[in-house]
Design a protein around this motif. Structure first.
Motif, mmCIF file in Angstrom:
data_model
loop_
_atom_site.group_PDB
_atom_site.id
_atom_site.type_symbol
_atom_site.label_atom_id
_atom_site.label_comp_id
_atom_site.label_asym_id
_atom_site.label_seq_id
_atom_site.Cartn_x
_atom_site.Cartn_y
_atom_site.Cartn_z
ATOM 1 N N LEU A 173 -0.251 -2.602 -11.238
ATOM 2 C CA LEU A 173 -1.495 -1.872 -10.955
ATOM 3 C C LEU A 173 -1.667 -0.703 -11.922
ATOM 4 O O LEU A 173 -0.694 -0.058 -12.301
ATOM 5 C CB LEU A 173 -1.477 -1.328 -9.519
ATOM 6 N N VAL A 195 2.932 -3.986 -7.317
ATOM 7 C CA VAL A 195 2.543 -2.589 -7.565
ATOM 8 C C VAL A 195 2.767 -2.212 -9.031
ATOM 9 O O VAL A 195 1.967 -1.470 -9.618
ATOM 10 C CB VAL A 195 3.304 -1.648 -6.589
ATOM 11 N N VAL A 247 -4.931 -5.334 -2.091
ATOM 12 C CA VAL A 247 -4.488 -4.006 -1.673
ATOM 13 C C VAL A 247 -5.532 -3.475 -0.691
ATOM 14 O O VAL A 247 -6.703 -3.357 -1.031
ATOM 15 C CB VAL A 247 -4.352 -3.065 -2.891
ATOM 16 N N LYS A 288 -0.981 4.507 -7.633
ATOM 17 C CA LYS A 288 -1.601 3.377 -8.336
ATOM 18 C C LYS A 288 -2.628 2.679 -7.445
ATOM 19 O O LYS A 288 -2.508 2.716 -6.216
ATOM 20 C CB LYS A 288 -0.520 2.380 -8.733
ATOM 21 N N PHE A 289 -3.565 2.011 -8.092
ATOM 22 C CA PHE A 289 -4.522 1.227 -7.299
ATOM 23 C C PHE A 289 -5.341 0.289 -8.186
ATOM 24 O O PHE A 289 -5.666 0.606 -9.330
ATOM 25 C CB PHE A 289 -5.509 2.145 -6.553
ATOM 26 N N GLU A 336 0.833 -1.209 0.000
ATOM 27 C CA GLU A 336 0.000 0.000 0.000
ATOM 28 C C GLU A 336 0.865 1.255 0.000
ATOM 29 O O GLU A 336 0.539 2.255 -0.647
ATOM 30 C CB GLU A 336 -0.930 0.012 1.219
ATOM 31 N N ALA A 366 2.228 1.605 -3.518
ATOM 32 C CA ALA A 366 1.157 2.001 -4.441
ATOM 33 C C ALA A 366 0.777 3.463 -4.209
ATOM 34 O O ALA A 366 0.535 4.217 -5.165
ATOM 35 C CB ALA A 366 -0.058 1.092 -4.256
#
Ligand code: FAD
Length: 500
Positions: free
Chosen positions: A486, A483, A155, A140-141, A132, A135
Motif C-alpha cells: 500500500l 499492507v 481495506v 498506509k492506505f 486495517e 495499515a
C-alpha cells in the motif's frame, strides 16, 4: 393516527442530521414529497462530529456521491480504526480496527485459534492478523479493487471530515433535489387538538410552515420531540458519567494519520481527529470531577498545533428519547439522544434512522405499527452501541483517579454483564440481529481492555500444534504482504482527493 397521505415533510434543523435527512429523503422520495428544511443562523450547529464508521460509504453510494469530490470538498482523511491509549492502564495502547481479524471457522471465530496460540506461545499481537490495524500503524492506505491476485480483500475504511463543510456539501445535493431551505428561528409550534400531531411551526418572522411529517433535527434541545411532544428521556449518566466536552481546532503539525486517537485522561478522554487542513480535538469529561476551566487547560496542554479559537464547552446528557418516533415526529441526531462520541457512532445512527424511515415511510398516513417497528429497531441498535461504549470504561484496570475507580466499580446494564460473562468463560460473543457492532469489534475491545477468556472453542483442537502455528503465521504473513504494497496515507490523499 391519521389516514392522510404524506406530501409535505418539514425538517427542523440544518446540522449534520438535518442535511443528511434532506439529501437522502429528497434523493429517494423527492418526486413524491415537498420537503423543506428550517435552520437558524443565530442558533448555529453543534460544530463537532468529524469521525465516522464504514457504512457511511454505502450511504454515500446510495446518494450517488462522487468520493474524491466529497473528500476534497470536506478536507477528508481516511480512518481505519481508533487507537485507544491509556484505557486499560496508563501507557497501554490498542487499536480497534475496521474489517476482519484473521480467518474465521464457521463454528468459531479466528480469535479462538489465537487464544490457543497464546497458550502454546505461537500467537503475536492480536492486531498483527488484521490488515486495517497493520495499515493504520504503518500510516498506509489504498482503495483496492474487489479481487486482487486471487486475494479477495479490500481495506475497510471510513472518513474523518470537517463537519461544517460536510453539511454544506449535503445542502448542495439536497437543494439540487428541490429541498427548500428556510432560514429563521422557530418560535412556535402548533399541534392538533384531536390527536396532538404537529401541524405547523411558526418562525420569528411570522411565517408559518405546515406539514404532515416533521423530522426533528434541532440538536440537544429537541424542539419538537421533547419541548413540544414531551416524549421523555432515558438517562444513562450512571453508566456513562461524562457529561461535558471542550473542543478546539488546531493547525496540523505532521501528515494526518489514518485513524482517530482516543486518549484516556484522568477524568475522561481526548479525541484527536486529523483532517487534510487541520486537526479537531476535544476533551470529553465528567463535570463531577473536573471543572470546565480545568478541562480547557488539560486540553490545551495536550495539543500539538496552534489553536484557531478559544476552546468551546458543550454540555450533554447521555441517554435517548423514550421514543425516537412519536406521533408525526421522527427525531434524528442529537434531538433523539446522545451516546458519547467514543466510537464515532452518532452520524451512523442518523444514517440508520434515515434509512429506517425510508423503509417504513408512512405512505397513506402515520400508523402506530410503523412507529412501533421503528422504535423497536432503533432501541436494539442504540442499546448495543451504549453497551459497547460502556465496556471501554468499565473494563479498565485503572484505579489512579476517582473517575476511573467509579467506572471500574459501577454496575453495568444486564445485556452487557451477560456479554462480558459469556466472553470471560468461553470466548463467545452473543449478538442479536440489528446490532451494529460485530464480533470483531467486541473481541478487539475486550482483549484490548484486558478481558481474556478462560477457554477457547474446542474445534481448534482439531489442528495439531504445528498446524496451528503454521495457520497463524500464514494469516499474519498475508496481512503483512498486503499492507507492504500500500502507498502511504499521505500519497493516497495527494493522488485521490487533495483539497483544492
Ligand atoms: P446540531 O448540529 O446542533 O444542529 C441543530 C440544528 O437545529 C441547527 O441547524 C440549528 O440552527 C437548528 N435549530 C435548533 N433550534 C432551532 C429553532 N428554534 N429554529 C430554527 N432552527 C433551529 N458524531 C460522530 O458520528 N462522530 C464524532 O466524532 C462525533 N463527535 C462528537 C463530539 C462531541 C463533543 C459531541 C457533542 C458530538 C459528537 N458527535 C459525533 C455527534 C455529532 O456532532 C452529531 O450527531 C451531529 O453533529 C448531528 O448534530 P445535529 O444535526 O443533530 O444537531
Amino acid at each position: 393516527m391519521t389516514a392522510k397521505g404524506i406530501t409535505r415533510v418539514v425538517i427542523v434543523g440544518g446540522g449534520t442530521a438535518g442535511w443528511m435527512a434532506a439529501a437522502a429523503l429528497s434523493k429517494f422520495l423527492g418526486k413524491t414529497l415537498d420537503i423543506s428544511l428550517i435552520e437558524s443562523d443565530d442558533i448555529g450547529t453543534v460544530g463537532v462530529g468529524e469521525a465516522t464508521v464504514p457504512p457511511l460509504i454505502d450511504f454515500h453510494r446510495l446518494l450517488g456521491i462522487n468520493e474524491p469530490d466529497f473528500m476534497a470538498v470536506t478536507q477528508a482523511t481516511i480512518k481505519l480504526g481508533i487507537s485507544f491509549e491509556n484505557w486499560k492502564e496508563q501507557g497501554d495502547k490498542y487499536i480497534h480496527a475496521f474489517g476482519n481479524t484473521g480467518k474465521d471457522h464457521w463454528a468459531a471465530g479466528f480469535w479462538h485459534c489465537w487464544l490457543k496460540g497464546l497458550r502454546t506461545g505461537v500467537s503475536d499481537n492480536y492486531g498483527d492478523y488484521n490488515v486495517e490495524h497493520l495499515a493504520a500503524r504503518a500510516g498506509k492506505f489504498a482503495i483496492l479493487p474487489k479481487s486482487r491476485d486471487g486475494y479477495n480483500y479490500q481495506v475497510n475504511y471510513a472518513y474523518h471530515f470537517d463537519a461544517a463543510l460536510y453539511a454544506k456539501f449535503l445542502r448542495k445535493l439536497a437543494e439540487n433535489n428541490n429541498v427548500t431551505r428556510i432560514e429563521g428561528k422557530i418560535t412556535g409550534v402548533v399541534t392538533g387538538t384531536d390527536n396532538g400531531f404537529i401541524e405547523s411551526v411558526t418562525l420569528a418572522s411570522g411565517q408559518i410552515i405546515a406539514g404532515e411529517l416533521f423530522i426533528d433535527c434541532s440538536g440537544f434541545r429537541g424542539l419538537l420531540i421533547e419541548q413540544t411532544l414531551h416524549t421523555g428521556y432515558e438517562d444513562w449518566s450512571h453508566w456513562l458519567p461524562c457529561d461535558s466536552a471542550v473542543a478546539v481546532q488546531t493547525t496540523l503539525v505532521k501528515s494526518p494519520v489514518p485513524y482517530t486517537r482516543a486518549i484516556a485522561r484522568d477524568f475522561g478522554w481526548q479525541w484527536r481527529i486529523p483532517l487534510q487542513h487541520r486537526e479537531g480535538t476535544g476533551l470529553v469529561y465528567c463535570s463531577r470531577y473536573l471543572s470546565d476551566e480545568d478541562a480547557k487547560k488539560t486540553l490545551l496542554r495536550n495539543v500539538d498545533g496552534e489553536p484557531f479559537f478559544e476552546p468551546r464547552v458543550i454540555k450533554f446528557r447521555p441517554g435517548q428519547r423514550l421514543k425516537h418516533w412519536n406521533k408525526n415526529c421522527v427525531a434524528l441526531g442529537l434531538a433523539s439522544g446522545f451516546i458519547e462520541p467514543l466510537e464515532s457512532t452518532s452520524i451512523h445512527l442518523i444514517q440508520q434512522g434515515i434509512l429506517r424511515l425510508v423503509r417504513l415511510f408512512p405512505s397513506g398516513g402515520v400508523r402506530q405499527s410503523d412507529i412501533d417497528t421503528f422504535n423497536a429497531q432503533t432501541k436494539i441498535e442504540t442499546d448495543n452501541v451504549r453497551d459497547f461504549i460502556i465496556l471501554h470504561y468499565h473494563a479498565t484496570q485503572r484505579t489512579d483517579t476517582p473517575f476511573w475507580r467509579y467506572c471500574r466499580n459501577m454496575t453495568v446494564p444486564d445485556s452487557l454483564a451477560k456479554k462480558l460473562e459469556l466472553f470471560r468463560q468461553s470466548g463467545k460473543i452473543f449478538r442479536v440481529p440489528g446490532e451494529f457492532f460485530g464480533e470483531n469489534s467486541w473481541v478487539q475491545v475486550l482483549l484490548g481492555q484486558g478481558v481474556v477468556p478462560q477457554h477457547y472453542h474446542q474445534i481448534v483442537d482439531i489442528m495439531s500444534d504445528d498446524e496451528l502455528a503454521e495457520f497463524l503465521s500464514s494469516v499474519k504473513l498475508s496481512a503483512q504482504r498486503l499492507v507492504e504494497q500500500l502507498p502511504s496515507h499521505q500519497d493516497f490523499l495527494e493522488r485521490y482527493c487533495k483539497a483544492k
